[in-house]
Design a protein around this motif. Sequence first.
Motif, short mmCIF file in Angstrom:
data_model
loop_
_atom_site.label_atom_id
_atom_site.label_comp_id
_atom_site.label_asym_id
_atom_site.label_seq_id
_atom_site.Cartn_x
_atom_site.Cartn_y
_atom_site.Cartn_z
N PHE A 199 7.33 36.33 -22.19
CA PHE A 199 8.54 37.18 -22.35
C PHE A 199 8.65 38.38 -21.67
N ILE A 200 7.38 38.72 -21.05
CA ILE A 200 7.47 39.88 -20.18
C ILE A 200 7.66 39.60 -18.76
N VAL A 201 6.60 38.63 -18.43
CA VAL A 201 6.64 38.23 -16.89
C VAL A 201 7.85 37.65 -16.39
N ILE A 202 8.55 36.68 -17.10
CA ILE A 202 9.62 36.23 -16.47
C ILE A 202 10.88 36.90 -16.44
N PRO A 203 11.35 37.89 -17.67
CA PRO A 203 12.47 38.48 -17.58
C PRO A 203 12.34 39.80 -16.77
N LEU A 204 11.19 40.45 -16.72
CA LEU A 204 10.84 41.73 -16.07
C LEU A 204 11.41 41.67 -14.41
N PRO A 205 11.02 40.73 -13.74
CA PRO A 205 11.67 40.85 -12.20
C PRO A 205 13.38 40.56 -12.43
N VAL A 206 13.76 39.71 -13.39
CA VAL A 206 15.22 39.94 -13.20
C VAL A 206 15.91 41.06 -13.64
N PHE A 207 15.11 41.73 -14.45
CA PHE A 207 15.69 43.06 -15.03
C PHE A 207 15.60 43.97 -13.57
N TYR A 208 14.42 44.26 -13.04
CA TYR A 208 14.24 44.80 -11.79
C TYR A 208 15.45 44.56 -10.77
N TYR A 209 15.53 43.30 -10.64
CA TYR A 209 16.58 43.03 -9.51
C TYR A 209 18.29 43.35 -10.10
N PHE A 210 18.33 43.32 -11.44
CA PHE A 210 19.78 43.51 -11.90
C PHE A 210 19.95 45.11 -11.84
N ASN A 211 18.98 45.78 -12.03
CA ASN A 211 18.90 47.28 -12.21
C ASN A 211 18.99 47.88 -10.73
N ASN A 212 18.37 47.40 -9.78
CA ASN A 212 18.78 47.76 -8.42
C ASN A 212 20.23 47.26 -8.03
N MET A 213 20.75 46.07 -8.60
CA MET A 213 21.93 45.61 -8.22
C MET A 213 23.22 46.68 -8.92
N ARG A 214 22.57 47.14 -9.81
CA ARG A 214 23.59 48.19 -10.58
C ARG A 214 23.62 49.54 -9.90
N LYS A 215 22.39 49.84 -9.41
CA LYS A 215 22.38 51.06 -8.57
C LYS A 215 23.14 51.03 -7.33
N ARG A 216 23.25 49.98 -6.69
CA ARG A 216 24.02 49.71 -5.40
C ARG A 216 25.45 49.78 -5.86
N GLN A 217 25.91 49.04 -7.14
CA GLN A 217 27.20 49.04 -7.38
C GLN A 217 27.78 50.37 -7.69
N SER A 218 26.90 51.10 -8.40
CA SER A 218 27.29 52.56 -8.51
C SER A 218 27.39 53.47 -7.51
N ASP A 219 26.50 53.14 -6.35
CA ASP A 219 26.66 53.85 -5.12
C ASP A 219 27.83 53.70 -4.37
N ILE A 220 28.34 52.47 -4.48
CA ILE A 220 29.72 52.25 -3.71
C ILE A 220 30.80 52.86 -4.02
#
Length: 153
Positions: A132-153
């Motif tokens: 429950f930590i190892v599996i969702p943590l990379p997904v969280f980081y990926y979507f957080n980076n996506m969120r940052k890119r969306q807010s930069d646009i």
Amino acid sequence: MVGFSLLLTFIPIVMIILVIFAIVYGKKNKEMGDEAVIRHLYTYLVLFATLMMVIGGGISIFMAAADLVSPPSYYQSFEDYKQIYHDGKVPVEDSQKLTDVEVRAKYEQAVADEKSRTRERAQNQIIKSLGFIVIPLPVFYYFNNMRKRQSDI
């Protein structure tokens, strides 16, 4: 049972909060377009879900580690355990009547076995909770980076 009732109370509250958040976010960002708003809401929903999974896994690991370090005690007293042998609830041949010392040894072994089983269950729970930590943590980081890119646009 209590946990299930709390879950049934918690889920509608979270759903109401998510709907209110979606409405407010959609009205605030009308100029972005419907597709962008939906994309942002989806990103935040995934971030929320993965963060809750990581938090739940962390709590579960902490609880299992507590059981591993200090397993719960054995609940049956020696007197209750001894009474089972003297009342004949455990089939023992007449030639094998156990003395109090032998019953005490069996009781101590039962206590040690229960602590060992509790530790094994705690180790198993830690391994399961790591998922429950190892599996969702990379997904969280990926979507957080996506969120940052969306807010930069």
